[in-house]
Structures are given as structure tokens and as C-alpha cells.
Design a protein around this motif. Sequence first.
Motif, mmCIF file in Angstrom:
data_model
loop_
_atom_site.group_PDB
_atom_site.id
_atom_site.type_symbol
_atom_site.label_atom_id
_atom_site.label_comp_id
_atom_site.label_asym_id
_atom_site.label_seq_id
_atom_site.Cartn_x
_atom_site.Cartn_y
_atom_site.Cartn_z
ATOM 1 N N ILE A 1 0.836 -1.211 0.000
ATOM 2 C CA ILE A 1 0.000 0.000 0.000
ATOM 3 C C ILE A 1 0.867 1.256 0.000
ATOM 4 O O ILE A 1 0.565 2.237 -0.678
ATOM 5 N N LEU A 2 1.978 1.227 0.735
ATOM 6 C CA LEU A 2 2.885 2.383 0.755
ATOM 7 C C LEU A 2 3.440 2.659 -0.637
ATOM 8 O O LEU A 2 3.543 3.821 -1.064
ATOM 9 N N ASN A 3 3.770 1.577 -1.379
ATOM 10 C CA ASN A 3 4.283 1.748 -2.742
ATOM 11 C C ASN A 3 3.213 2.347 -3.639
ATOM 12 O O ASN A 3 3.520 3.182 -4.514
ATOM 13 N N GLN A 4 1.950 1.914 -3.437
ATOM 14 C CA GLN A 4 0.848 2.461 -4.234
ATOM 15 C C GLN A 4 0.698 3.963 -3.981
ATOM 16 O O GLN A 4 0.531 4.744 -4.930
ATOM 17 N N ILE A 5 0.723 4.347 -2.700
ATOM 18 C CA ILE A 5 0.559 5.769 -2.369
ATOM 19 C C ILE A 5 1.691 6.587 -2.969
ATOM 20 O O ILE A 5 1.473 7.651 -3.577
ATOM 21 N N GLU A 6 2.913 6.080 -2.836
ATOM 22 C CA GLU A 6 4.067 6.810 -3.367
ATOM 23 C C GLU A 6 3.953 6.946 -4.887
ATOM 24 O O GLU A 6 4.260 7.993 -5.455
ATOM 25 N N GLN A 7 3.461 5.899 -5.563
ATOM 26 C CA GLN A 7 3.327 5.939 -7.017
ATOM 27 C C GLN A 7 2.296 6.971 -7.445
ATOM 28 O O GLN A 7 2.480 7.675 -8.443
ATOM 29 N N ILE A 8 1.194 7.075 -6.678
ATOM 30 C CA ILE A 8 0.162 8.066 -7.000
ATOM 31 C C ILE A 8 0.742 9.469 -6.944
ATOM 32 O O ILE A 8 0.443 10.314 -7.802
ATOM 33 N N PHE A 9 1.589 9.752 -5.938
ATOM 34 C CA PHE A 9 2.204 11.086 -5.835
ATOM 35 C C PHE A 9 3.193 11.329 -6.969
ATOM 36 O O PHE A 9 3.363 12.458 -7.422
ATOM 37 N N LYS A 10 3.826 10.262 -7.433
ATOM 38 C CA LYS A 10 4.822 10.417 -8.496
ATOM 39 C C LYS A 10 4.174 10.652 -9.857
ATOM 40 O O LYS A 10 4.815 11.152 -10.784
ATOM 41 N N GLU A 11 2.910 10.206 -10.012
ATOM 42 C CA GLU A 11 2.235 10.298 -11.314
ATOM 43 C C GLU A 11 2.138 11.733 -11.801
ATOM 44 O O GLU A 11 2.187 12.003 -12.996
ATOM 45 N N ASN A 12 1.997 12.665 -10.874
ATOM 46 C CA ASN A 12 1.993 14.083 -11.241
ATOM 47 C C ASN A 12 2.664 14.843 -10.117
ATOM 48 O O ASN A 12 2.032 15.181 -9.112
ATOM 49 N N LEU A 13 3.943 15.119 -10.302
ATOM 50 C CA LEU A 13 4.743 15.643 -9.202
ATOM 51 C C LEU A 13 4.194 16.958 -8.654
ATOM 52 O O LEU A 13 4.193 17.182 -7.443
ATOM 53 N N PHE A 14 3.750 17.868 -9.530
ATOM 54 C CA PHE A 14 3.398 19.213 -9.083
ATOM 55 C C PHE A 14 1.898 19.451 -8.978
ATOM 56 O O PHE A 14 1.457 20.584 -8.777
ATOM 57 N N GLN A 15 1.091 18.388 -9.121
ATOM 58 C CA GLN A 15 -0.342 18.462 -8.856
ATOM 59 C C GLN A 15 -0.736 17.252 -8.017
ATOM 60 O O GLN A 15 -1.417 16.335 -8.497
ATOM 61 N N PRO A 16 -0.260 17.231 -6.745
ATOM 62 C CA PRO A 16 -0.445 16.039 -5.904
ATOM 63 C C PRO A 16 -1.919 15.759 -5.620
ATOM 64 O O PRO A 16 -2.759 16.666 -5.608
ATOM 65 N N PRO A 17 -2.241 14.480 -5.393
ATOM 66 C CA PRO A 17 -3.636 14.070 -5.172
ATOM 67 C C PRO A 17 -4.147 14.520 -3.800
ATOM 68 O O PRO A 17 -3.375 14.737 -2.868
ATOM 69 N N SER A 18 -5.448 14.639 -3.699
ATOM 70 C CA SER A 18 -6.067 14.920 -2.395
ATOM 71 C C SER A 18 -6.081 13.624 -1.580
ATOM 72 O O SER A 18 -5.985 12.529 -2.140
ATOM 73 N N LEU A 19 -6.243 13.755 -0.289
ATOM 74 C CA LEU A 19 -6.266 12.578 0.572
ATOM 75 C C LEU A 19 -7.497 11.735 0.279
ATOM 76 O O LEU A 19 -7.442 10.499 0.319
ATOM 77 N N ALA A 20 -8.606 12.395 -0.048
ATOM 78 C CA ALA A 20 -9.834 11.657 -0.374
ATOM 79 C C ALA A 20 -9.640 10.816 -1.634
ATOM 80 O O ALA A 20 -10.125 9.678 -1.726
ATOM 81 N N HIS A 21 -8.910 11.392 -2.607
ATOM 82 C CA HIS A 21 -8.643 10.661 -3.845
ATOM 83 C C HIS A 21 -7.823 9.391 -3.563
ATOM 84 O O HIS A 21 -8.113 8.321 -4.121
ATOM 85 N N ILE A 22 -6.852 9.528 -2.702
ATOM 86 C CA ILE A 22 -6.014 8.359 -2.379
ATOM 87 C C ILE A 22 -6.847 7.284 -1.686
ATOM 88 O O ILE A 22 -6.738 6.086 -2.000
ATOM 89 N N GLN A 23 -7.695 7.708 -0.735
ATOM 90 C CA GLN A 23 -8.543 6.738 -0.018
ATOM 91 C C GLN A 23 -9.418 5.968 -0.999
ATOM 92 O O GLN A 23 -9.522 4.737 -0.930
ATOM 93 N N ASP A 24 -10.052 6.691 -1.915
ATOM 94 C CA ASP A 24 -10.968 6.044 -2.861
ATOM 95 C C ASP A 24 -10.214 5.113 -3.809
ATOM 96 O O ASP A 24 -10.678 4.016 -4.116
#
Length: 640
Positions: free
Chosen positions: A520-543
Motif C-alpha cells: 500500500i505504501l508503494n501504491q501511495i508513493e506511485q500516485i504522488f509520483k504520477e503528477n509531481l506538481f499536482q499532488p492528489p487529495s487525501l480523499a482521492h487516495i482513499q478512494d
Amino acid sequence: MDYIIVGTAGHIDHGKTVLVKALTGVDTDRLKEEKERGISIELGFAPLVLSNGLKLGLVDVPGHERFIKQMLAGVGGIDLVLLVVAADEGVMPQTQEHLDIIDLLQIKRGIIVITKKDLVDDEWLELVQEEVRETVRGTVLEHSPMVAVSALTGEGISELRRLLEELAETTPPKSSEGYVRLPIDRVFSVTGFGTVVTGTLWSGSIRTGDELEILPHGLRSRVRNLQIHGETVSSALAGQRVAVNLAGLEVHQVERGDVLATPGVWQPSYRMDVKLHLLNRMEKPLQHRARVRVHLGTSEILGRVVLLDRDELLPGETAYAQMVMEKPVVAAKNDRFVIRNYSPMYTLGGGTVVEPVAAKHKRFRPEIIKALDTKLTGTPAELVLQAVKSHSVPLIELQEVAKKVGMLKDEVLKAANKLKDKNLIQIISGETETFLVDAQQLKIWEKDALELLEDYHSRFSLREGIPKEELRSRQFALLSAKAFNLLLQHWAQQGIIRIKGNFVAKSDFQCIPDPKQRRILNQIEQIFKENLFQPPSLAHIQDRIGITGEQLEELLRYLLRTDKLVKVSEDLFFHADAVKVAQEKIGNYLSKHEQISLGEARDLLESSRKFVLPLLEYFDQVRFTRRVGDIRVLYSKNQG
């Protein structure tokens, strides 16, 4: 010992003052009223240097029944006593009462002086001597030497001096170590100097310039000047009669019975635990809650006797009791005191202070009597152990133990080491303080702390440990912050726990994600890497991952601590790579253009104001950039 206080005792007009004058050349009747009436009303003092170099301070106390309280004020700090009996009158009422007081205060070193020898023949003198020997039988003066003198002719004075020298040479010294305690017996004002107090220094030493405290009032004052028998000195030692000139105090602020002391050490109290003895010659028992006059040091305070294991104390009996005073008293363990009847006034008995600052006890409790018995008769080790175990929290500073048991810190530490060898207490030392803790309680605390940490690690396996303050509030709320931190350091030194910053963990705890958490940690880190300067909201990560808010919070904590993410503002996180790249780009831009606007930074990072503004503010906080109006420049230490 080079300075000894000698007190006189005896019936009115039995020649005490004349005897002091014959020994010293000083007339201690200093008050006009004393001169007119021919009796001593107040305490008189005179110095005497013996042929062997020892210095004596003679305290001439009043003998009249009405002035017994003045007598008590003077006799409390003496080392030797001269019991004076006139040859032409023999034992009289105040002779007996003064002897009772000497016995109650346990002034064991003395000389019986038969005065006015020139007024009687040898046969009468022998009868009086026999009467006196019978009177002192069974008291502390039973085996004291006796000498017959005539202050008028000088007969016997040289023999009295010789006896004084013999006793003085073997008199144990008062301790000049430790804390100052001087019960005040006189207060007066000297023009040009101000308030002066006098008394016998019971313990410690006083130097010019020292800050001292007047108890029980809690007033602080500086020692302006010191005198011993009229001579100005720079310091005074325990056992000496001393006059202390105090700065910044008015005469009306101090009174006889107050105590001059080291600040912050002695604690006035309305309640003392004592071992009380009722004189054998009393005609009736002393009743529970009887109102009495308590004489301790130079103080006379009204109080009530609370008998702890009986309803009345019979003549000749001794029992534990509490003295409940109407005004606070300053006392130390093992102080001797005298009680007198409220009205009419006569001596009832006295005893020993067991606990100078006592809690209220329930009566007829065998465990309380046993505890008091230990306090009074126990060895130093027993006293220290009891002080630790009976404290509200059995983790107590060494200095506080010393105060409770009436011992010096070095003596307490010596006893504590013996207890440590028997595994009865543990000694926990910091840089400036030392605590003693009950070994059994320490084991309980250790067991409870480890159980709490085990539970915490199982619920928050990605956290470094529990915050110190949370651990303290949950399990050690009664401990001071200083004591709690020393306790943690003790456990850390023993390898029981690990302390990192503000967090506490079991020494064997490893903050390592399990396989599921790692995925799960790798998944979260990958989501942040997908767009470095437009990071996801916490709600988006949860969903997207399908986890709860609490689960995400724990995972984000871990990513922050392992430097995978950077928290830029509340609920806004960037991947560490994003922050690094942004810093490089903005740094390169500023090196060429010297300044950058929000819009220029937004275009440079191909992002939006929503993300770039918090990122720029973060760079301001970490002193990479500095805001000047609507633009940013590189931060300069000189400018900062």
C-alpha cells in the motif's frame, strides 16, 4: 568543640545572676525593671573564656514561676546546664519545675551548683546536698557533679570553673554543616542599623551577606551584620550565641519564637507527630484533645494533644500523639519540646518530635503507631526506606528524603546504597539531582510501561513509538516531568526502552512495514509520483486504494518520517522528488533572473496556483526563498 552554650536553671533568688557575674564579670540583669525588682525577667547572656581556650556563652534564665516561658526560650539551645540551688533554702517549686524541663529536654550534661554557701554551716549544707541528690535521682542530672560556692566570697568558683572545663572538653559539637536554623529569642532595633534578632544558632553557619528566611512568615532578608557577644564577626557557627542585623525588615515583622533559617528548607506546620511523656508527679491524667501550651525552641504556641492510641495519658506514661497547633511551628525530627497546662500554667510533660510536618491520622490504628515507632527508633536505612515507601509517589528526590528523615544528604545516600544492595530501592541520578524509588514499585511501573508500549506498537506499528507526554499522562501523571524523564533515562540505560527525540519505544521494537503495508505504501508513493506538481487529495487516495482515513493517516506518517513525502501545508503533501525538482528549477531561474513571481513559478512547474502558492510558502519557511512584496528572491543569511 570551641564554643559551648551553658544555661542556668533554678528557683527565683537562688543566686543564678550573681553566680554568672562571679564567673564572667557581667551583670545579666540589663532591664530597668530587673534592676528595680532584683529578679531576671528576660534572658541574660555573658561570655566566658576558660583557661583551656574554650569559649562559653552563659544564658541566665529567670527563675520566677511567672517567667517560665522566658526560661524555656533560653534553655532550648544549651549544651550544659547549671542547676542552681541556694544553700539557705534548698529545693523549691521552681527548682523542681526547672529540673523537670531539663529532664524533658534531655540536657544530659550539667553541674549542680549549691550557692550561698557562706550563709549556712557545714551540717546544713550537707543536708541540702542530700536533698538535692534525692531530687535529681532518676533524672538526666542524677550523676552530675555537685559543687558548693559563694559568689560573695569567691569560695568554690575556681572548682566550678574546673568542672566546666572538664565537661566542655567532652561536649560533642553542634553541626555547622547543613542548613541554618536559629530560633529567635530577642528582637530589637539599633539606630543606624535597623532590626536585630538574637538567638543560639542550632545548626549550619551564617555569613555576612547571606539571604535568610524568617519563618513561619516566609519573609526574606539579607544579613547586614553579625555580632557574637558584642564583637562584630564575618561568620557565626552552630552552637554560638549570635546577634544578626537584618536588612529590609521592620521590628514589628519579627517576634520571639520565629526562626531564622536557610530559605526553602524548613516547612512550618500546624501538626506534628510526637512521642509524649506526662510527668510522673502530675495528679491527674492528660485527656485526649487537652489544650496546652507547646514550647519548642523559643516559641510558645497553643495547641491540642491528640492521643493516637488511648483516651487519656496517665502520669508517668509515654505515648505517641499529634500536637495540633493554633499557629504554625517550625520543627525538625528529634527536636525536644515541653508542654504546659493552659491555665493555670505549670509544666505537664514533653517529648520528642517524630514527624515535624504530619498528616492527620485516624486514631487507634496499629499500623500508624508502628510507622511512628520506626520513624523514631529506626536505623538510617529503615528511615530512608520508610520515607520513600510512604511518600505519595514512591519516587522522591534525595533532598526531600533528607528533609523528611532529618539527615544530611550524604547520610541519606549512604543509607540508600545499603538499601540498593538489598534491592529494596533504586537510585536514579541525573545531571543535577538524584531520586530514590521503591524497587518493588519500579518493577510494577516497568511491567505496566512495557505492556502499554506493546499495545501501542501493535496498534501503531508504523510509528516510532508513543510520545513521551502521552505515556506520562496515561501512566505516570503523578510524577513531575523531571522525575518522569529521569525514570525513562534509567530504563533506556538498562536497555529496557529506546528513546528517540520525543518518542518512546520498546528496545526490541522495529518499525518495519509488513508485506501488505509495504504494498500500500508503494501504491501511495506511485500516485504522488504520477503528477509531481499536482499532488492528489487525501480523499482521492482513499478512494483509489480503498482504505480508511485512519489507515491513510498512519501510512502518511510513515512516508513523512522516511522522507518519501513532504508536508507543505495542512492536508497538502508533495513527493520528496517533486520538492527537490521544484527547488532545482526555481533555484536555476533565480540565478538568472534574481526574482520570481507566483505566475512565473506556476508556469515553470506547469501547475496551478492552488499547488504552487503553498509550495512557495514552504520554501519561504525553510529559508530557501524570501518573499519581497509579490515576488520571491533567494534567501540570504545576511538579509535574514
